[in-house]
Design an enzyme around this catalytic site. Structure first.
Site, PDB file in Angstrom:
ATOM      1  N   CYS A 139      20.613  -3.769  -0.481  1.00 23.45           N
ATOM      2  CA  CYS A 139      20.336  -4.930  -1.336  1.00 23.45           C
ATOM      3  C   CYS A 139      18.908  -5.423  -1.096  1.00 23.45           C
ATOM      4  O   CYS A 139      18.205  -4.928  -0.230  1.00 23.45           O
ATOM      5  CB  CYS A 139      21.308  -6.069  -1.034  1.00 23.45           C
ATOM      6  N   MET A 140      18.523  -6.458  -1.841  1.00 23.88           N
ATOM      7  CA  MET A 140      17.159  -6.977  -1.699  1.00 23.88           C
ATOM      8  C   MET A 140      16.924  -7.508  -0.283  1.00 23.88           C
ATOM      9  O   MET A 140      15.889  -7.233   0.324  1.00 23.88           O
ATOM     10  CB  MET A 140      16.926  -8.087  -2.720  1.00 23.88           C
ATOM     11  N   ASP A 141      17.883  -8.236   0.272  1.00 20.84           N
ATOM     12  CA  ASP A 141      17.689  -8.859   1.577  1.00 20.84           C
ATOM     13  C   ASP A 141      18.653  -8.374   2.661  1.00 20.84           C
ATOM     14  O   ASP A 141      18.525  -8.782   3.801  1.00 20.84           O
ATOM     15  CB  ASP A 141      17.879 -10.374   1.475  1.00 20.84           C
ATOM     16  N   ARG A 159     -11.709  11.339  11.376  1.00 18.16           N
ATOM     17  CA  ARG A 159     -11.276  10.056  10.793  1.00 18.16           C
ATOM     18  C   ARG A 159      -9.758   9.971  10.898  1.00 18.16           C
ATOM     19  O   ARG A 159      -9.052  10.624  10.146  1.00 18.16           O
ATOM     20  CB  ARG A 159     -11.668   9.984   9.315  1.00 18.16           C
ATOM     21  N   LYS A 185      -7.529   0.973   6.750  1.00 14.66           N
ATOM     22  CA  LYS A 185      -7.256   0.575   5.368  1.00 14.66           C
ATOM     23  C   LYS A 185      -5.823   0.053   5.241  1.00 14.66           C
ATOM     24  O   LYS A 185      -4.976   0.331   6.104  1.00 14.66           O
ATOM     25  CB  LYS A 185      -7.483   1.755   4.431  1.00 14.66           C
ATOM     26  N   TYR A 210      26.755  -3.519  -3.939  1.00 17.19           N
ATOM     27  CA  TYR A 210      26.613  -3.373  -5.395  1.00 17.19           C
ATOM     28  C   TYR A 210      27.096  -2.029  -5.929  1.00 17.19           C
ATOM     29  O   TYR A 210      26.844  -0.977  -5.322  1.00 17.19           O
ATOM     30  CB  TYR A 210      25.135  -3.508  -5.779  1.00 17.19           C
ATOM     31  N   ARG A 243     -10.294  13.818  -5.899  1.00 17.27           N
ATOM     32  CA  ARG A 243     -10.261  12.350  -5.943  1.00 17.27           C
ATOM     33  C   ARG A 243     -11.698  11.864  -6.052  1.00 17.27           C
ATOM     34  O   ARG A 243     -12.233  11.743  -7.134  1.00 17.27           O
ATOM     35  CB  ARG A 243      -9.541  11.789  -4.708  1.00 17.27           C
ATOM     36  N   HIS A 268     -12.760  15.492   2.181  1.00 18.18           N
ATOM     37  CA  HIS A 268     -11.405  15.099   2.581  1.00 18.18           C
ATOM     38  C   HIS A 268     -10.452  16.212   2.153  1.00 18.18           C
ATOM     39  O   HIS A 268     -10.561  16.726   1.045  1.00 18.18           O
ATOM     40  CB  HIS A 268     -11.052  13.771   1.905  1.00 18.18           C
TER      41      HIS A 268
END
Ligand SMILES: *Cc1c(COP(=O)(O)O)cnc(C)c1O
Length: 835
Positions: A771-773, A680, A498, A724, A594, A623
């Protein structure tokens, strides 16, 4: 698949060699293994095949260590183990006989594919296109040899509408044995090239041998061949079925024109016999247009099977050529890497060289490890390749292999300005490339598998991307087998794929694991559709069926988890529409909170489902919510008791489902009583432990490694804020590096001022806000740090390691979340590292 030794002896004309004959004869075998370098499946029969310079019995001790229950050996074999033996005149023929019998007992016709090049591409293309209509089995990888065909036939599981089997030969008189095993109804010959020329001496001899595969095609079958004058009437005289020639036959689709479609894609303009014209876009760079003939063969085959022009265009467009074969890959900076380090022969090498036609004036590299099996023609063919490389104005020619001199001579002769480097071996070549790879703009890597160019290819890849995610398929397989080892002989293994196989790539992993695993598991039907499209034939368990999905479940032979009568009814109706039966798994909610019905509702649900004639209760499952946590063991035991209660309720109705399953990675390791008939496994196959307690019970390998690099370096005075919001201030003069990896990529902002990475074997703390990148790391005091140096984020690299579990702990989450979230901006590179 299940035989007794007695049956095998009978089928192969062998004799059982063991003291207590009766008992030995009844011994059951569930799998056949031939390669002791790989882990064995449970209850395996080891077939000891002789090699060119060794006898198969040499591997008996290794087979015993791998857990084989018996071995099939030649008459002369010496037994140095306690394994019971079946002795036969010729173990290879015996293996082929077993495969032939197994295959013959399966319903459905077989399509056989052969040819000098493109067999595997064709097979994968077909598996992909025909999947739009029906279930297809395609032989895995390039299992096309005398042993490979036998193993791929033995790997068939579910009955399918069509089996596609690839056959290859390297010597005269080999094809008859393959033909006897495969017994095809339909046949495709892709082309007649010079591969394995040494074994044949002429292209005519190659053609004669290949046609042997199709001698016994029945009149109701058909044969598709290229429009090649060598395939003349005399050669085809005794073929009884209709023969079509792709490229010229008016009854077949035609290729009108081809054009580049940008970003490594090409467009094929096709005209179909029914008058339709369509445009098929494929993920193949235009420079590889020799492959288009193979695709045309695939399109014609699909057409002969009755697939419409529209379907061919739609499903063909989603086709991706498989890994390690004509693999073409563009780095973000635009460097093009073409890799066919899997096989090399004159035709395919020449065809690869046309790559360079489109990159005149660029810094082009051709890395060539030579071609094998050419006999007397060897020097000549290598010289021709050198001349061709010169004509394409390849700037750098890097050579290794026995005929490197001939290639170099041909090249120099025709292109005096070119640069040639010759190396004694692949390792020396790799060292050179390690220093110079960044200069290259277009790189073609070509050589036979024996040259082991894969480390070289991986090196280029890591030079060309900033952050790479290495995923070792072999280690994933070994982890799956470690879990399988927890199960009894007839126990089953499901591997969870999955969420793109926990953020890696479900297709790649499924393709690699398919012969080692019984079931794959996915969350949604859509994920299963994608696996089936990629030719995956294993059973697939689907956790949640949505109302729109029921037809796909029936059509693709999926096994859904069911816990509502409404869904069961919808599935039943769909199964009826498709004239099939759906195997379902009833789910009990024993405390997970669930999916599932409570234990006391299982009886009524099962009773109602029994009335639905197109459903079959194949499994009962639950499960665990907390199996990783020893403090919650009492709760887990209550869950187990609830499951037993549900099982008893089913038994009381006279229902005894073949499969009972409850345990995922944690429970399978910690609660032997929860393993039942199947486990599983998700997280465990990626080598990650759900909790510390699980690590104590099982040894797993680490298949995942994320490697970034130093992107910038700067020295800051004491008291200077970094990144930042000034969340970190230097305390001393500090050397701060930024790596090109940020929270977009999956490095959590919670690791700001928290985590660490490894640079040059030393820990470097993450400083300031992620940071983002980009992310800052403090490399003060670490010697010899330079821009471009590798940075280990997690996994194992050159003797250092950072575990995913550790990263999870640092940011206060579970390892699952850390593993699955690495963005698709990060290049995945798959490794098949044989030990
Ligand atoms: C995800 C999942 C698994 C696998 O869990 P791991 O802990 O990753 O091994 C097994 N069964 C079900 C129902 C799941 O949802």
């Amino acid at each position: 698949m299940r035989w007794t030794l007695e049956q095998i002896a009978r089928q192969t004309g062998g004799t059982i060699d063991g003291t207590s004959h009766d008992q030995t004869g009844n011994l059951a075998v569930h799998a056949i293994e031939t390669d002791t370098r790989l882990a064995f499946r449970t209850r395996a029969l080891f077939v000891a095949l002789d090699g060119p310079n060794y006898r198969g019995d040499r591997f008996l001790p290794a087979a015993a260590e791998r857990g084989a229950v018996a071995a099939l050996v030649g008459e002369e074999a010496v037994n140095t183990t306690d394994l019971p033996l079946i002795r036969v005149a010729n173990p290879l023929r015996a293996l082929q006989q077993l495969a032939a019998d197994y295959h013959a007992a399966m319903p459905g016709p077989t399509l056989a594919i052969t040819g000098s090049n493109g067999k595997t591409i064709l097979k994968d293309f077909l598996a992909h296109s025909l999947m739009s209509r029906e279930l297809v089995y395609a032989s895995p990888g390039s299992y096309n040899s005398q042993v490979g065909v036998a193993l791929s036939l033995l790997a068939r599981r579910t009955p399918v509408a069509l089996a596609i089997i690839e056959a290859g030969v390297s010597q005269q008189n080999e094809m008859q044995h393959l033909a006897a095993m495969i017994r095809p109804r339909h046949g495709v010959l892709t082309n007649i090239g010079l591969a394995h020329f040494e074994g044949f001496g002429s292209r005519a001899a190659i053609a004669r041998e290949k046609i042997q595969l199709f001698r016994d095609l029945p009149p109701e079958g058909w044969l598709l061949i290229p429009d090649d004058p060598l395939l003349d009437e005399a050669l085809l005289a005794d073929i009884r079925c209709p023969i079509y020639r792709f490229g010229s036959d008016p009854r077949l689709p035609k290729l009108i024109a081809t054009s580049p479609a940008g970003r490594g894609r090409s467009q094929l303009h096709l005209a179909f016999p029914d008058g339709q014209e369509t445009f098929l876009q494929v993920a193949i760079d235009y420079s590889w247009r020799e492959v288009f003939q193979t695709l045309l063969a695939g399109i014609c085959t699909a057409w002969l099977f009755g697939i419409s022009a529209n379907s061919i265009t739609r499903y063909g467009g989603a086709f991706n050529p498989p890994l390690n074969r004509l693999e073409l890959w563009q780095s973000e900076q635009g460097c093009l890497l073409a890799n066919d380090s899997y096989s090399a022969d004159p035709v395919s090498t020449r065809s690869c060289l046309s790559l360079f036609d489109h990159y005149q004036g660029k810094n082009t590299w051709f890395i060539f490890a030579g071609m094998g099996e050419l006999g007397e023609r060897g020097a000549y063919e290598h010289r021709v390749i050198g001349e061709l490389a010169a004509r394409k104005q390849v700037k750098h020619l890097l050579l290794t292999g026995p005929h490197a001199d001939a290639t170099a001579e041909g090249y120099r002769h025709a292109f005096a300005e070119g640069v040639v480097h010759q190396f004694d071996d692949t390792a020396a070549l790799t060292r050179y490339a390690d220093h110079h790879a960044k200069e290259a703009e277009v790189v073609l890597i070509k050589g036979p598998r024996e040259a082991r160019l894969d480390t070289l290819t991986n090196l280029f890849k890591s030079k060309l991307t900033q952050t790479v995610y290495y995923i070792s398929l072999t280690k994933i397989r070994d982890n799956a087998l470690a879990y399988r080892g927890l199960m009894p002989a007839d126990g089953k293994l499901l591997v969870m794929l999955k969420a793109f196989a926990y953020g890696t790539d479900a297709g790649q992993i499924a393709r690699f694991l398919q012969t080692h695993v019984d079931f794959f598991g996915v969350a949604y039907v859509k994920e299963a559709v994608s696996l089936r499209r990629q030719g995956i034939n294993n059973e697939i368990l689907v956790q949640l069926v949505l109302p729109d999905d029921v037809d796909e479940v029936a059509r693709l032979d999926l096994q859904p988890v069911v816990f509502s009568l409404d869904v069961a009814r919808a599935l039943n109706t769909a199964a009826e529409r498709h004239n099939t039966r759906i195997k379902i798994h009833l789910k009990v909610d024993t405390g997970m909170g669930r999916f599932g019905v409570f234990p006391d509702q299982v009886g009524p649900l099962a009773a109602a489902i029994q009335e639905l004639k197109h459903l079959q209760i194949e499994g009962l499952m639950t499960h665990f919510s907390s199996a990783d946590d020893p403090e919650a063991d009492a709760f887990s035991r209550e869950q187990l008791a609830g499951f037993e209660q549900a099982r008893a309720a089913l038994n009381a109705l006279g229902i005894d489902p073949p499969l009972c399953h409850a345990a995922a990675s944690a429970a399978a390791a910690r609660f032997p009583e929860a393993r039942f008939s199947m486990i599983r496994i998700g997280l465990g196959v990626y080598g990650i432990y759900p909790s510390r307690e699980v690590a104590e019970t099982l040894v797993l390998k680490c298949p995942v490694t994320l490697l970034s690099q130093i992107g910038s370096l700067k020295t800051y005075p004491p008291g200077y804020p970094i990144s930042y919001n000034q969340r970190f201030t230097t305390k001393r003069e500090s050397r701060i590096a930024f790596m090109p990896l940020g929270y977009y990529d999956g490095l959590s902002r919670k690791l700001s001022n928290q985590g660490y990475v490894i640079v040059n074997g030393r820990r470097a703390p993450i400083v300031g806000s992620v940071c983002m990148d980009f992310t800052a790391v403090d490399v003060t005091g670490i010697e010899d740090v330079a821009v471009g140096d590798p940075v280990l984020v997690f996994g194992e690299w050159r003797g250092n390691s950072i575990r995913v579990e550790e990263l999870a702990e640092m940011e206060g989450t579970i390892p699952y979340e850390v593993l699955v979230r690495w963005s698709h901006r990060i290049q995945r590179i798959y490794l098949m590292d044989e030990e």
